[in-house]
Scaffold this active site. Sequence first.
Site, mmCIF file in Angstrom:
data_model
loop_
_atom_site.group_PDB
_atom_site.id
_atom_site.type_symbol
_atom_site.label_atom_id
_atom_site.label_comp_id
_atom_site.label_asym_id
_atom_site.label_seq_id
_atom_site.Cartn_x
_atom_site.Cartn_y
_atom_site.Cartn_z
ATOM 1 C CD GLU A 56 38.758 38.510 48.922
ATOM 2 O OE1 GLU A 56 39.991 38.466 49.102
ATOM 3 O OE2 GLU A 56 38.158 39.568 48.696
ATOM 4 C CD GLU A 104 34.642 39.173 50.079
ATOM 5 O OE1 GLU A 104 34.473 40.309 50.540
ATOM 6 O OE2 GLU A 104 35.268 38.957 49.012
ATOM 7 N NE ARG A 158 40.024 44.230 54.635
ATOM 8 C CZ ARG A 158 38.890 44.420 53.977
ATOM 9 N NH1 ARG A 158 37.829 44.882 54.620
ATOM 10 N NH2 ARG A 158 38.773 44.139 52.704
ATOM 11 C CG ASN A 195 38.015 40.631 52.825
ATOM 12 O OD1 ASN A 195 37.004 40.846 52.193
ATOM 13 N ND2 ASN A 195 39.208 40.608 52.229
HETATM 14 P P1 ADP Z 1 39.091 41.204 45.772
HETATM 15 O O1 ADP Z 1 39.985 40.421 46.687
HETATM 16 O O2 ADP Z 1 39.852 42.124 44.893
HETATM 17 O O3 ADP Z 1 37.929 41.856 46.480
HETATM 18 P P2 ADP Z 1 37.427 38.939 44.984
HETATM 19 O O4 ADP Z 1 38.066 37.657 44.655
HETATM 20 O O5 ADP Z 1 36.799 39.070 46.333
HETATM 21 O O6 ADP Z 1 38.481 40.122 44.764
HETATM 22 O O7 ADP Z 1 36.346 39.305 43.875
HETATM 23 C C1 ADP Z 1 35.715 40.583 43.817
HETATM 24 C C2 ADP Z 1 34.558 40.556 42.837
HETATM 25 O O8 ADP Z 1 35.014 40.155 41.537
HETATM 26 C C3 ADP Z 1 33.451 39.575 43.167
HETATM 27 O O9 ADP Z 1 32.528 40.080 44.088
HETATM 28 C C4 ADP Z 1 32.825 39.357 41.781
HETATM 29 O O10 ADP Z 1 31.995 40.429 41.410
HETATM 30 C C5 ADP Z 1 34.037 39.371 40.885
HETATM 31 N N1 ADP Z 1 34.554 37.980 40.685
HETATM 32 C C6 ADP Z 1 35.596 37.413 41.338
HETATM 33 N N2 ADP Z 1 35.788 36.141 40.928
HETATM 34 C C7 ADP Z 1 34.849 35.891 39.986
HETATM 35 C C8 ADP Z 1 34.523 34.748 39.177
HETATM 36 N N3 ADP Z 1 35.229 33.614 39.244
HETATM 37 N N4 ADP Z 1 33.460 34.856 38.337
HETATM 38 C C9 ADP Z 1 32.739 36.009 38.244
HETATM 39 N N5 ADP Z 1 33.015 37.113 38.973
HETATM 40 C C10 ADP Z 1 34.054 37.070 39.837
#
Ligand code: ADP
Length: 452
Positions: A292, A279, A296, A294
Amino acid sequence: MRANMFRKILIANRGEIALRVVAACKELGIRTVAVYSEADRDLLHVRFSDEAVCIGPPRSYDSYLNIPSIISAAEITNVDAIHPGYGYLAESSHFAEVCDNCGIRFIGPSASAISLMGDKSRARETIQDLGIPTIPGTGVIDRETRDPAALARQVGFPLIIKAAAGGGGKGMRIIRREQDFLDSLSLVQSEAESAFGNSQVYLERYLTNPRHIEFQVLADEQGNIVHLGERDCSIQRRHQKLVEESPSPFLSPGRRMELGSQVVHALKQIGYQNAGTVEFLFDQEGNHYFIEMNTRIQVEHPVTEMITGIDIVKQQILIAAGFPLDFSQEDVAFRGSSIECRLNAESSETFTPSPGRIHAYHAPGGPGIRVDSAAYTDCVISPHYDSLIAKLIAHGNDREEAISRLNRALDTFIVEGIETTLPFHRKVIRHPDFLSGNYGTSFLEEFAGKTA
Ligand code: ADP
């Protein structure tokens, strides 16, 4: 039948994803074992599997997360492998290890890969070392870290505090002012401790209205890795995805292939196997940053299946059984455009859950429409589990056709007896920013003012 193909697979999940795995197994000629909680006796995955075992009371902790119960079910029914679906035990390295120790193939990557990527802070450092940019931020902060406020100042405000073990939109908090930082830090640490059993967090600069774009990969045990392009999942509520599409209106074909090969190159270095998703967030200047991985199958995998014609769940099973991918990157063709709406049992206005009995259910069909769902007339959407009722996926020769098919399908989807997010989706896909493809993760915040 291929030489070492699995004979029987247990599906450690429920609802639409369990049915999705049953479908892949049926096509591959593999028998299936469903597991279910006492609340789920009447679910379709139980009905359509060859065998079914009750694994405990309704509470997920006592059933779908109950490793001894699931392993006992696997042993009693003598399965070769377990497919974990998404959620529940899908990203538990401990579960993958227990399966290994019991001689049952876990359909997914190795326990060590799950554990590496499951720690978001370690994943971030690993990926950065492999040459992929990450959002400016910090390493792990724990309760012993000296002067975390100084680290926060270095990152700058606004910033986001993230639980290293977080996921599913949980364990994150945005901090806009320095004076709020320390209080919020200890709050997120305590929340992370109770939700994930790990209080470690890290900081990232908070990007304004970024796009969330992720790459799907498939990697076999012989070292072949391909990417299946991207999914744009920027339409979110509270960091959870609601609408996903592929291709992203934001990426050119050249950029897609460039990023895709970056991802493939990085995962080759760590010897990743099976399906996975990397991602990224894209800032408004178009720079990309890893957030991050995933390890799966993901809820939104159908949009990729629709444009590539590749059955990702079948591939997961074939890879776990030791078969090499029978296609290469050059063979992966992207055809048309596909969009998915997640239909939830929630109020379309307030998003409060609306569990209960569905009195009437009719799913749309026709050209270019796919519905992945375990719902039917008279089924009960239980308050014990997540509120996903159905995934409605439209495919078209181009984005315009996909949208018009989605429009038509949303108008002929009937779910009566409970509230659903159907009206919300009808508004989203008619919204000028969605139609133009010009939207980011703040789409919903601006939504109310602009709906037609
Ligand atoms: P999770 O593991 O809970 O899915 P993520 O790290 O993948 O969390 O982030 C999920 C969402 O949170 C992203 O798609 C985005 O919308 C928001 N997000 C995460 N990190 C940031 C960041 N540094 N700046 C702005 N939005 C963020």
